[in-house]
Structures are given as C-alpha cells and as structure tokens.
Design a protein around this motif. Structure first.
Motif, PDB file in Angstrom:
ATOM      1  N   LYS A  21      -2.566  -5.985  -3.069  1.00 43.39           N
ATOM      2  CA  LYS A  21      -1.916  -4.801  -2.519  1.00 43.39           C
ATOM      3  C   LYS A  21      -0.600  -5.130  -1.830  1.00 43.39           C
ATOM      4  O   LYS A  21       0.340  -4.319  -1.859  1.00 43.39           O
ATOM      5  CB  LYS A  21      -2.857  -4.069  -1.555  1.00 43.39           C
ATOM      6  N   GLU A  22      -0.494  -6.322  -1.225  1.00 45.31           N
ATOM      7  CA  GLU A  22       0.751  -6.677  -0.548  1.00 45.31           C
ATOM      8  C   GLU A  22       1.897  -6.768  -1.554  1.00 45.31           C
ATOM      9  O   GLU A  22       2.967  -6.191  -1.360  1.00 45.31           O
ATOM     10  CB  GLU A  22       0.598  -7.999   0.211  1.00 45.31           C
ATOM     11  N   LYS A  23       1.663  -7.505  -2.656  1.00 46.71           N
ATOM     12  CA  LYS A  23       2.696  -7.611  -3.684  1.00 46.71           C
ATOM     13  C   LYS A  23       2.935  -6.263  -4.364  1.00 46.71           C
ATOM     14  O   LYS A  23       4.067  -5.938  -4.755  1.00 46.71           O
ATOM     15  CB  LYS A  23       2.299  -8.656  -4.720  1.00 46.71           C
ATOM     16  N   GLY A  24       1.870  -5.481  -4.513  1.00 45.40           N
ATOM     17  CA  GLY A  24       2.010  -4.170  -5.141  1.00 45.40           C
ATOM     18  C   GLY A  24       2.908  -3.250  -4.346  1.00 45.40           C
ATOM     19  O   GLY A  24       3.747  -2.535  -4.904  1.00 45.40           O
ATOM     20  N   ALA A  48      -3.124   4.673 -10.277  1.00 43.46           N
ATOM     21  CA  ALA A  48      -3.730   3.430  -9.770  1.00 43.46           C
ATOM     22  C   ALA A  48      -2.736   2.272  -9.716  1.00 43.46           C
ATOM     23  O   ALA A  48      -3.107   1.123  -9.935  1.00 43.46           O
ATOM     24  CB  ALA A  48      -4.948   3.052 -10.617  1.00 43.46           C
ATOM     25  N   PHE A  49      -1.475   2.567  -9.401  1.00 40.70           N
ATOM     26  CA  PHE A  49      -0.469   1.503  -9.390  1.00 40.70           C
ATOM     27  C   PHE A  49      -0.808   0.419  -8.368  1.00 40.70           C
ATOM     28  O   PHE A  49      -0.558  -0.760  -8.591  1.00 40.70           O
ATOM     29  CB  PHE A  49       0.909   2.105  -9.104  1.00 40.70           C
ATOM     30  N   ILE A  50      -1.359   0.811  -7.241  1.00 39.83           N
ATOM     31  CA  ILE A  50      -1.818  -0.143  -6.222  1.00 39.83           C
ATOM     32  C   ILE A  50      -3.314   0.060  -6.034  1.00 39.83           C
ATOM     33  O   ILE A  50      -3.743   1.161  -5.702  1.00 39.83           O
ATOM     34  CB  ILE A  50      -1.091   0.082  -4.879  1.00 39.83           C
ATOM     35  N   PRO A  51      -4.174  -0.974  -6.226  1.00 43.13           N
ATOM     36  CA  PRO A  51      -3.827  -2.322  -6.645  1.00 43.13           C
ATOM     37  C   PRO A  51      -3.906  -2.538  -8.155  1.00 43.13           C
ATOM     38  O   PRO A  51      -3.498  -3.586  -8.621  1.00 43.13           O
ATOM     39  CB  PRO A  51      -4.876  -3.166  -5.951  1.00 43.13           C
ATOM     40  N   SER A  81      -7.645  -2.345  -2.126  1.00 43.19           N
ATOM     41  CA  SER A  81      -7.361  -0.922  -2.084  1.00 43.19           C
ATOM     42  C   SER A  81      -6.883  -0.565  -0.681  1.00 43.19           C
ATOM     43  O   SER A  81      -6.969  -1.371   0.250  1.00 43.19           O
ATOM     44  CB  SER A  81      -8.605  -0.125  -2.478  1.00 43.19           C
ATOM     45  N   ILE A  82      -6.358   0.644  -0.499  1.00 40.21           N
ATOM     46  CA  ILE A  82      -5.687   0.956   0.763  1.00 40.21           C
ATOM     47  C   ILE A  82      -6.320   2.154   1.460  1.00 40.21           C
ATOM     48  O   ILE A  82      -6.949   3.005   0.825  1.00 40.21           O
ATOM     49  CB  ILE A  82      -4.183   1.208   0.546  1.00 40.21           C
ATOM     50  N   ILE A 105       2.900   8.536  -6.021  1.00 45.33           N
ATOM     51  CA  ILE A 105       2.437   7.210  -6.456  1.00 45.33           C
ATOM     52  C   ILE A 105       0.918   7.165  -6.512  1.00 45.33           C
ATOM     53  O   ILE A 105       0.232   7.678  -5.617  1.00 45.33           O
ATOM     54  CB  ILE A 105       2.989   6.109  -5.522  1.00 45.33           C
ATOM     55  N   GLY A 106       0.394   6.541  -7.571  1.00 46.16           N
ATOM     56  CA  GLY A 106      -1.047   6.391  -7.734  1.00 46.16           C
ATOM     57  C   GLY A 106      -1.563   5.171  -6.995  1.00 46.16           C
ATOM     58  O   GLY A 106      -1.024   4.071  -7.145  1.00 46.16           O
TER      59      GLY A 106
END
Length: 316
Positions: A21-24, A48-51, A81-82, A105-106
């Motif tokens: 998630k950090e890089k995403g 679902a772009f992140i993660p 996940s966030i 954003i997904g």
C-alpha cells in the motif's frame, strides 16, 4: 454552483504495486500529479488499485476447505488494505488538492469500526480541496471475489454535484445490474465512472450501451498488469505458472453520451487517457432520449432504493 461545461478528464490505466500500500499510494500520487500537469479536472483510477486486484490468486480455497498458506496470502492482502479515512487517504487527498482535480480511485477498504477482518472493494471520491467526499462500496462481488470481499449496501451510492457535472460510480460487474444503473440515472449522473477488472471485448459494448442508455459520459478504467508485478513471497505464486505473462491487458476507454468512443480502448501498456468533455453534449443527446425524463414511465415502473446503512445492532 457554477458549471464548467468544457474540461479535460483523465483515465489512468496502470498496474498496482501489488500487496504494497505504501508504494501504491506513491504511484497514485505520482500519476495524479502527472494528470494534473495536463490540466485534468477529473482523474479516474481502476478498480482495487490499492493494494491490488489479486487476479489469479486462489487464497488456498476450494469448496469445503481453506489452506493455512492461503490464510497467509489473505493476511498480506488485508494488511496492505486501507482504512477510510486514514493516512493513505490523506496522502491521496493532498495530491488531489495539488492537482486541483476531482479524483476517483479504487481501493480495498478495511472497516475497523466493528469487524476487523472483512474487506470491501471501494471507490473513493476526492475533491480539488483535498477533501474525501465519500465512497461507494461494491454491492455484489463477482464469482470468487466473494471469498475476499464483503458486500456494500445502499448507503454508499453517491452522486456528487461538481462544477464538472454530477459524478458517480459503479464498479465492474455492478454495471450489469440494471436497477443499480437506473438508480445512478435517477440521481442525474453525468460523469459515469466505471472502474473495472474486465478487459473482454463484451465490456466495451457495455460501456457504449450505458453511455447511450444514461445519456452520460462514461469513463471506464482498467489496469494493465503482468505476472512480474506480483511479489515472489506470496504463497500461491506457483499458481501463476500456467497463466500468461500479461494478466490484464487494459482496455480503458472514454465514451460520449451517444455511445461514440472519444478515446477507444487502449491495450498492452500503462497510459493515461485524456479527453475533452463538453457537458452540452448531454442535453443534445437527451433531445430524443432522456431515461429519467420524457422517456420514463413512472406510472408503469417504480424503483425503490434502500439507502440505509445495514447494521446488525441498532444502539439506542
């Protein structure tokens, strides 16, 4: 609210930083900045772009059993996940503010209010002031997605009135739910955002149909992803041996209210698609068909939408 009838929209076709998630978030911020430099006022990312949209992963599940290795894969997915809101949404909001753009954003969302384990496939909406405007949780995960994602409810079906039209979203195969589409049309959607993981030819016909049916602009956004984007340490990596190198071919596109491609589907690469949007085209298209106006028959058909949040317990 003063309307800007003509503006630039951007659809970001890119692959996730899978299970990170950090890089995403950093990749999303960089791409928002890039689209902002092109003066895009609406910027859209894939489902679902992140993660990640974990294409090809079984999470060790067959009917009747789950493996310990699959549980480890799920934990890695869950751990990346966030929460919404959270530190990741703050970073994305800051990027939207710098770009002075609306961003959709997904993400895969953890809900820490009660359940600690359930994940949701969610579309987040940010304003040009960096504010998190709201979210839409996917109502019905498709096929094996039901293994890893919970179901949203009618409390997250927003359409936001913005200077660039009324913006809302249905995710992937929700767009095959006629009543869900009807609910979006009834809310006056003009910029219809369709993040997806479906790159089959039939998807593009669907996007054209929705544009014609809803007399709206459709921004369809998919990932371009390959096997080498997945980390080696996932326990189900061996399941990828029989899969092609290109897991998701892209296919993002932009369609006008008469069903014509403004930007035809793009395949085989990461790319940001840009289109000039003119909201006057909606009224022109509605001249002969307005799905919630002169072409509706409320005396014959009625749609009831339950927009109440569904909880097991109501505290009084």
């Amino acid at each position: 609210m003063q309307k800007e009838k003509a503006f630039t929209a951007a659809v970001v076709q890119a692959g996730s930083e899978v299970m990170n998630k950090e890089k995403g978030v950093k990749k999303a911020v960089r791409l928002i900045e890039e689209a902002g430099k092109q003066h895009a006022k609406v910027i859209v990312f894939p489902e679902a772009f992140i993660p990640a949209y974990p294409r090809g992963m079984s999470f060790g599940a067959v009917v009747g059993s789950r493996s310990n290795e699959g549980r480890k894969d799920f934990f890695q997915y869950w751990n990346n996940s966030i929460t919404v809101p959270g530190p990741e949404t703050a970073e994305i909001g800051e990027a939207a503010q710098k770009a002075k753009a609306y961003v959709v954003i997904g993400v895969i969302e953890k809900d820490n209010r009660s359940s600690q384990g359930t994940l949701y496939c969610t579309a987040l909406f940010f304003g040009p002031d960096g504010e998190l405007l709201g979210k839409h949780r996917k109502l019905k995960p498709t096929g094996s997605e039901r293994l890893i994602w919970g179901e949203g409810d009618g409390s997250t079906l927003p359409v936001f009135d913005t200077p660039y039209g009324r913006i809302g979203s249905l995710i992937c195969w929700e767009n095959y739910m006629p009543l869900a589409r009807a609910a979006m049309y009834e809310k006056g959607i003009q910029i219809y955002v369709a993040p997806t993981a479906d790159a089959r030819d039939t998807w593009f016909a669907t996007m054209q149909h929705i544009a014609v049916e809803g007399r709206c602009f459709v921004l369809s956004c998919n990932q371009y992803s390959t096997k080498d984007m997945y980390p080696e340490e996932i326990t189900s990596r061996k399941e990828f041996e029989h899969l092609p190198h290109e897991l998701t071919r892209g296919g993002s596109c932009i369609v006008d209210p008469l069903g014509n491609f403004i930007v035809e589907p793009v395949f085989g690469k990461e790319e940001i698609l840009y289109a000039d949007i003119n909201l006057d085209k909606i009224a022109e298209a509605q001249f002969d068909f307005d799905v919630v106006g002169h072409y509706s028959r409320p005396d014959v058909f009625q749609l009831i939408v339950n927009e109440q949040e569904q909880r097991n317990t109501i505290w009084k």
